[in-house]
Design a protein around this motif. Structure first.
Motif, PDB file in Angstrom:
ATOM      1  N   ALA A 135       0.840  -1.208   0.000  1.00 58.51           N
ATOM      2  CA  ALA A 135       0.000   0.000   0.000  1.00 58.51           C
ATOM      3  C   ALA A 135       0.872   1.255   0.000  1.00 58.51           C
ATOM      4  CB  ALA A 135      -0.938  -0.007   1.207  1.00 58.51           C
ATOM      5  N   LEU A 136       1.882   1.275   0.843  1.00 59.57           N
ATOM      6  CA  LEU A 136       2.780   2.434   0.886  1.00 59.57           C
ATOM      7  C   LEU A 136       3.530   2.567  -0.433  1.00 59.57           C
ATOM      8  CD1 LEU A 136       4.164   4.798   2.305  1.00 59.57           C
ATOM      9  CD2 LEU A 136       5.774   3.146   3.312  1.00 59.57           C
ATOM     10  N   PHE A 137       3.987   1.450  -0.986  1.00 56.07           N
ATOM     11  CA  PHE A 137       4.705   1.489  -2.253  1.00 56.07           C
ATOM     12  C   PHE A 137       3.827   2.083  -3.351  1.00 56.07           C
ATOM     13  CE2 PHE A 137       6.132  -0.334  -6.286  1.00 56.07           C
ATOM     14  CZ  PHE A 137       7.461   0.073  -6.272  1.00 56.07           C
ATOM     15  N   ARG A 138       2.563   1.611  -3.439  1.00 58.72           N
ATOM     16  CA  ARG A 138       1.633   2.154  -4.453  1.00 58.72           C
ATOM     17  C   ARG A 138       1.389   3.640  -4.225  1.00 58.72           C
ATOM     18  NH1 ARG A 138      -0.630  -2.909  -3.887  1.00 58.72           N
ATOM     19  NH2 ARG A 138      -2.068  -2.216  -2.277  1.00 58.72           N
ATOM     20  N   GLU A 139       1.237   4.027  -2.964  1.00 61.07           N
ATOM     21  CA  GLU A 139       1.013   5.440  -2.651  1.00 61.07           C
ATOM     22  C   GLU A 139       2.200   6.295  -3.100  1.00 61.07           C
ATOM     23  OE1 GLU A 139       0.577   8.189   1.337  1.00 61.07           O
ATOM     24  OE2 GLU A 139      -0.149   6.127   1.433  1.00 61.07           O
ATOM     25  N   LEU A 140       3.393   5.797  -2.884  1.00 57.38           N
ATOM     26  CA  LEU A 140       4.591   6.527  -3.309  1.00 57.38           C
ATOM     27  C   LEU A 140       4.678   6.605  -4.834  1.00 57.38           C
ATOM     28  CD1 LEU A 140       7.110   5.048  -0.735  1.00 57.38           C
ATOM     29  CD2 LEU A 140       6.262   7.407  -0.802  1.00 57.38           C
ATOM     30  N   GLN A 141       4.340   5.516  -5.499  1.00 54.70           N
ATOM     31  CA  GLN A 141       4.352   5.522  -6.961  1.00 54.70           C
ATOM     32  C   GLN A 141       3.293   6.471  -7.514  1.00 54.70           C
ATOM     33  OE1 GLN A 141       6.708   4.795  -8.474  1.00 54.70           O
ATOM     34  NE2 GLN A 141       7.612   2.877  -7.915  1.00 54.70           N
ATOM     35  N   ASP A 142       2.115   6.482  -6.884  1.00 54.55           N
ATOM     36  CA  ASP A 142       1.055   7.408  -7.304  1.00 54.55           C
ATOM     37  C   ASP A 142       1.513   8.850  -7.124  1.00 54.55           C
ATOM     38  OD1 ASP A 142      -1.784   5.424  -6.104  1.00 54.55           O
ATOM     39  OD2 ASP A 142      -0.587   5.294  -7.942  1.00 54.55           O
ATOM     40  N   TYR A 143       2.176   9.116  -6.013  1.00 56.92           N
ATOM     41  CA  TYR A 143       2.690  10.465  -5.754  1.00 56.92           C
ATOM     42  C   TYR A 143       3.683  10.864  -6.846  1.00 56.92           C
ATOM     43  CZ  TYR A 143       5.100  14.343  -3.514  1.00 56.92           C
ATOM     44  OH  TYR A 143       5.653  15.567  -3.250  1.00 56.92           O
ATOM     45  N   LYS A 144       4.575   9.945  -7.173  1.00 59.04           N
ATOM     46  CA  LYS A 144       5.581  10.216  -8.201  1.00 59.04           C
ATOM     47  C   LYS A 144       4.919  10.456  -9.555  1.00 59.04           C
ATOM     48  CE  LYS A 144       9.883   8.458 -10.076  1.00 59.04           C
ATOM     49  NZ  LYS A 144      10.873   7.400 -10.046  1.00 59.04           N
ATOM     50  N   ASP A 145       3.918   9.623  -9.882  1.00 60.41           N
ATOM     51  CA  ASP A 145       3.206   9.771 -11.154  1.00 60.41           C
ATOM     52  C   ASP A 145       2.419  11.079 -11.195  1.00 60.41           C
ATOM     53  OD1 ASP A 145       2.392   6.231 -11.437  1.00 60.41           O
ATOM     54  OD2 ASP A 145       4.228   7.340 -11.923  1.00 60.41           O
ATOM     55  N   THR A 146       1.776  11.440 -10.099  1.00 62.51           N
ATOM     56  CA  THR A 146       0.960  12.656 -10.024  1.00 62.51           C
ATOM     57  C   THR A 146       1.802  13.908 -10.203  1.00 62.51           C
ATOM     58  OG1 THR A 146      -0.602  11.592  -8.536  1.00 62.51           O
ATOM     59  CG2 THR A 146      -0.621  13.998  -8.589  1.00 62.51           C
ATOM     60  N   TYR A 147       2.953  13.935  -9.562  1.00 59.59           N
ATOM     61  CA  TYR A 147       3.793  15.128  -9.606  1.00 59.59           C
ATOM     62  C   TYR A 147       4.873  15.038 -10.672  1.00 59.59           C
ATOM     63  CZ  TYR A 147       1.273  16.452  -5.499  1.00 59.59           C
ATOM     64  OH  TYR A 147       0.270  16.763  -4.628  1.00 59.59           O
ATOM     65  N   GLY A 148       4.808  14.023 -11.486  1.00 55.83           N
ATOM     66  CA  GLY A 148       5.718  13.911 -12.632  1.00 55.83           C
ATOM     67  C   GLY A 148       7.177  13.898 -12.256  1.00 55.83           C
ATOM     68  N   GLY A 149       7.468  13.426 -11.032  1.00 51.48           N
ATOM     69  CA  GLY A 149       8.853  13.360 -10.632  1.00 51.48           C
ATOM     70  C   GLY A 149       9.402  14.683 -10.144  1.00 51.48           C
ATOM     71  N   HIS A 150       8.549  15.741 -10.094  1.00 51.84           N
ATOM     72  CA  HIS A 150       9.016  17.029  -9.620  1.00 51.84           C
ATOM     73  C   HIS A 150       9.453  16.895  -8.172  1.00 51.84           C
ATOM     74  CE1 HIS A 150       9.652  21.118  -8.901  1.00 51.84           C
ATOM     75  NE2 HIS A 150       8.441  21.605  -8.995  1.00 51.84           N
ATOM     76  N   HIS A 151      10.680  17.221  -7.897  1.00 56.12           N
ATOM     77  CA  HIS A 151      11.325  17.118  -6.587  1.00 56.12           C
ATOM     78  C   HIS A 151      11.649  15.691  -6.165  1.00 56.12           C
ATOM     79  CE1 HIS A 151      10.919  21.332  -5.695  1.00 56.12           C
ATOM     80  NE2 HIS A 151       9.613  21.278  -5.846  1.00 56.12           N
ATOM     81  N   VAL A 152      11.136  14.673  -6.861  1.00 55.62           N
ATOM     82  CA  VAL A 152      11.344  13.310  -6.382  1.00 55.62           C
ATOM     83  C   VAL A 152      11.778  12.344  -7.474  1.00 55.62           C
ATOM     84  CG1 VAL A 152       9.832  13.473  -4.397  1.00 55.62           C
ATOM     85  CG2 VAL A 152       8.885  12.807  -6.598  1.00 55.62           C
ATOM     86  N   ASP A 153      12.389  12.803  -8.528  1.00 48.38           N
ATOM     87  CA  ASP A 153      12.763  11.933  -9.658  1.00 48.38           C
ATOM     88  C   ASP A 153      13.227  10.577  -9.200  1.00 48.38           C
ATOM     89  OD1 ASP A 153      12.475  13.827 -11.871  1.00 48.38           O
ATOM     90  OD2 ASP A 153      14.033  14.920 -10.807  1.00 48.38           O
TER      91      ASP A 153
END
Length: 153
Positions: A135-153
């Motif tokens: 669940a945490l992994f998916r949440e982190l991936q969703d965050y990365k996808d949502t923000y397009g890697g901005h600040h978190v590439d």
């Protein structure tokens, strides 16, 4: 003397003129003689360094290390005296672009923050994978996808 085997903050946060290093399981270990003791966050889990003076501020914070049923329990001030932790702290601070000869942070503060956020994000992914927290992994991936890697590439 205790030797630091591994010292990698789980995350690092810049708060005003303070650098907060937070540690978790498997990111901090000490070698005493030929035995390895792993950090366990049962008491203290963070080291706060003044970015201007580069002095550790929370010297009474107690760190606990474990090997089997044996424990080493040391206040931070004592850990600084009986180990080589200061060498590792200096390396971490230098890696995070803090100029130790200056009384101010480097002008690239946003770059430092971006770098710390990226490291924190990577550690969070490592943590999710290590603990098989899908669940945490998916949440982190969703965050990365949502923000397009901005600040978190």
């Amino acid at each position: 003397m205790l030797l630091v085997q591994l010292m990698k903050p789980f995350y690092t946060q810049l708060e005003g003129d303070r650098i907060k290093l937070v540690f978790a399981y498997q990111y901090f270990s000490l070698r005493k003689d030929d035995e390895l003791f792993d950090f366990i966050p049962v008491e203290g889990k963070e080291i706060i360094v003044n970015a201007n003076s580069l002095q550790v501020e929370n010297l009474s914070e107690v760190f606990v290390f474990q090997k089997g049923n044996r424990f080493i329990r040391l206040p931070l001030y004592q850990l600084l005296l009986v180990s080589d932790i200061h060498v590792h702290l200096q390396t971490i601070i230098n890696a995070n672009n803090v100029d130790e000869s200056s009384s101010m942070l480097l002008e690239g503060t946003q770059e430092i923050i971006d770098h710390l956020e990226k490291e924190n994000f990577e550690r969070m992914i490592d943590y999710a994978l290590l603990h098989k927290d899908a669940a945490l992994f998916r949440e982190l991936q969703d965050y990365k996808d949502t923000y397009g890697g901005h600040h978190v590439d």
